[in-house]
Design an enzyme around this catalytic site. Structure first.
Site, PDB file in Angstrom:
ATOM      1  N   SER A 292      35.084  56.302  34.110  1.00 23.05           N
ATOM      2  CA  SER A 292      33.750  56.858  34.348  1.00 23.05           C
ATOM      3  C   SER A 292      32.656  55.808  34.130  1.00 23.05           C
ATOM      4  O   SER A 292      32.567  54.845  34.875  1.00 23.05           O
ATOM      5  CB  SER A 292      33.553  58.085  33.460  1.00 23.05           C
ATOM      6  OG  SER A 292      32.420  58.814  33.849  1.00 23.05           O
ATOM      7  N   ASP A 303      30.522  43.259  41.122  1.00 22.87           N
ATOM      8  CA  ASP A 303      29.838  43.101  42.406  1.00 22.87           C
ATOM      9  C   ASP A 303      28.649  42.156  42.319  1.00 22.87           C
ATOM     10  O   ASP A 303      28.328  41.458  43.287  1.00 22.87           O
ATOM     11  CB  ASP A 303      29.373  44.460  42.930  1.00 22.87           C
ATOM     12  CG  ASP A 303      30.521  45.269  43.529  1.00 22.87           C
ATOM     13  OD1 ASP A 303      31.670  44.783  43.492  1.00 22.87           O
ATOM     14  OD2 ASP A 303      30.262  46.379  44.039  1.00 22.87           O
ATOM     15  N   LYS A 317      38.046  57.285  37.608  1.00 25.39           N
ATOM     16  CA  LYS A 317      37.263  58.519  37.541  1.00 25.39           C
ATOM     17  C   LYS A 317      35.881  58.198  38.093  1.00 25.39           C
ATOM     18  O   LYS A 317      34.979  57.781  37.372  1.00 25.39           O
ATOM     19  CB  LYS A 317      37.193  59.019  36.097  1.00 25.39           C
ATOM     20  CG  LYS A 317      36.712  60.454  35.936  1.00 25.39           C
ATOM     21  CD  LYS A 317      35.245  60.508  35.652  1.00 25.39           C
ATOM     22  CE  LYS A 317      34.793  61.932  35.389  1.00 25.39           C
ATOM     23  NZ  LYS A 317      33.338  62.036  35.223  1.00 25.39           N
TER      24      LYS A 317
END
Length: 468
Positions: A292, A303, A317
């Protein structure tokens, strides 16, 4: 009762069963001879009324409604849930990290609720409660033998209220009592240190409502000491608040997207960083227990290329839940969106794959169940055959001693290997598999078989940051 009566009663039962099957299986109902709406709320109400009127066990209408609500959530995804008032209170406490209490960590030991440690700065610490104290009563209620969860529920309460703890302490004969005023306890989910090599290490166990504030203070300490290379450990971090991880990432991610939230209607909301220039070089540790909010963190770092992700693929998740309070004190958690990384990568059921995959070994190096036991029933020597000889040969070969292929035959190679092992262990070196040698072989293979306790993932993070 006659045979004819039995037959008539059986026919009536069969007719009733047919009616029930028609009503409750097909969902078709008839009113005044006309077909009506199927399986709506009225349909559910009729089922509940039928159960109340005919169920042979004890059940209340409230319990039936509660069960029906839980059934609704069973049809949703695994992250949507319904909570009773008691469950919802516990859920909010676990996620927020804040609760009314005295600030002690407890466990069950030998049938007693035992203090692990009082948390610094809390009422429990100030009152003089010590590690190892056994709590035997709470507000004069005997709690010997109760569960930890039950003890926690008794000790916690509204800030400003008092709780009376009865304590057994080693070296003191009588029970001592503490009247402690509860306060709002804020759990700090972060531990940190400056390592010997000058790197900063930060372990974040959860993104609760205190994460950002505590991290801000830690980074101030690091800034004062010019620590700019950081290891962020998110292993086994189950997640937490979306807002909290977004605030935390403002310290690390350069200006641009942090995470995209794709809502149920297909619209996308983007949360951005306002950081002009990142100051820290990062290595982020993750594993299959990182979920999560931890995956939002790892995805944003990966990224934006401001750090290296190290470890194993995360849990996967990638959905967002909204938590709603209900009028009776209960609550529900509903999946309302999916999140994507800054580069629009999907996380749900996929996870974040690390830049560098490193496994930490948890399995024994050797399957000891496949090695025959050295049970000390005899003292084999050259020419003897048996499972004990085979066990000794297998152990010696695993430990690096030269034997012929283990076959259970005590030959010259086995004799020389045992002599060398005995010499290395400081034993009398005469080549007989005596009881002392069997004990030494057993200890040696048990020690050898232990999994590596070396944290290879942390080692790799150190290596990466020092190279940079």
């Amino acid at each position: 009762m006659t045979e004819g009566d039995d037959e008539m009663r059986l026919k009536r039962v069969l007719v009733l069963l047919c009616v029930i099957l028609i009503v409750f299986s097909s969902g078709v109902m008839y009113a005044n001879g006309e077909k009506t709406q199927t399986k709506d709320l009225n349909y559910l109400k009729q089922i509940i009324e039928y159960i109340k009127a005919n169920y042979a066990g004890e059940i209340t209408e409230e319990e039936l409604i509660e069960g029906a609500i839980e059934g609704v959530f069973n049809k949703l995804d695994k992250y949507s849930d319904y909570y009773s008032p008691e469950e919802f209170k516990e859920f909010n406490t676990s996620v927020s990290g804040n609760f009314g209490g005295v600030g002690i960590q407890i466990t069950e030991k030998d049938g007693y609720i035992t203090v692990i440690t009082p948390i610094d700065g809390t009422p429990g610490a100030r009152s003089g409660i010590k590690p190892g104290d056994k709590i035997v009563s709470v507000d004069d209620i005997d709690i010997k033998g109760v569960s930890v969860n039950r003890a926690v529920s008794l000790i916690r309460g509204e800030p400003g209220t008092q709780v009376k703890l009865g304590i057994m302490r080693e070296g003191i004969d009588n029970i001592i009592y503490f009247n402690i005023t509860r306060e709002l306890i804020k759990i700090n989910p972060i531990t940190y240190k400056i390592m010997d090599n000058g790197l900063g290490y930060i372990k974040i166990s959860q993104f609760n409502s205190n994460t950002y504030e505590n991290l801000k203070d830690i980074l101030k300490i690091f800034d004062e000491k010019n620590v700019e290379k950081l290891i962020i450990d998110l292993r086994n971090n189950p997640g937490g608040y979306l807002d909290e991880v977004i605030d935390v990432l403002q310290f690390f991610v350069p200006k641009g997207p942090i995470v995209h939230i794709k809502k149920a209607d297909g619209t996308i909301e983007t949360y951005n960083s306002n950081l002009e220039l990142p100051k820290y070089k990062l290595a982020v540790l993750v594993n299959s227990g990182s979920a999560s909010a931890s995956e939002i963190f790892a995805g944003a770092i990966q990224d934006s290329k401001v750090g290296t992700i190290i470890g194993t693929t995360t849990y996967g998740k990638g959905t967002v839940q909204s938590v709603v309070s209900l009028v009776d004190g209960g609550g529900m958690k509903i999946t309302i969106a999916e999140y994507l990384t800054p580069n629009m990568r999907k996380v749900n059921e996929v996870g974040i794959k690390p830049d560098i995959i490193v496994e930490n070994t948890t399995e024994p190096k050797v399957d000891l169940s496949k090695i025959p036991t050295l049970d000390k029933t005899r003292k084999p020597t050259v020419g003897v055959v048996g499972l004990d000889v085979l066990g000794a040969e297998m152990i010696l070969e695993t430990l690096g001693y030269e034997v012929n292929k283990p076959d259970g035959i005590f030959d010259e190679a086995t004799f020389e290997a045992i002599k060398k092992f005995q010499k290395d262990q400081g034993l009398y070196s005469y080549g007989v598999l005596d009881f002392t040698t069997q004990d030494a072989l057993t200890r040696a293979i048990n020690e050898y078989a232990k999994p590596d306790n070396v944290d290879k993932q942390l080692q790799k993070a150190v290596e990466v940051l020092l190279e940079k």
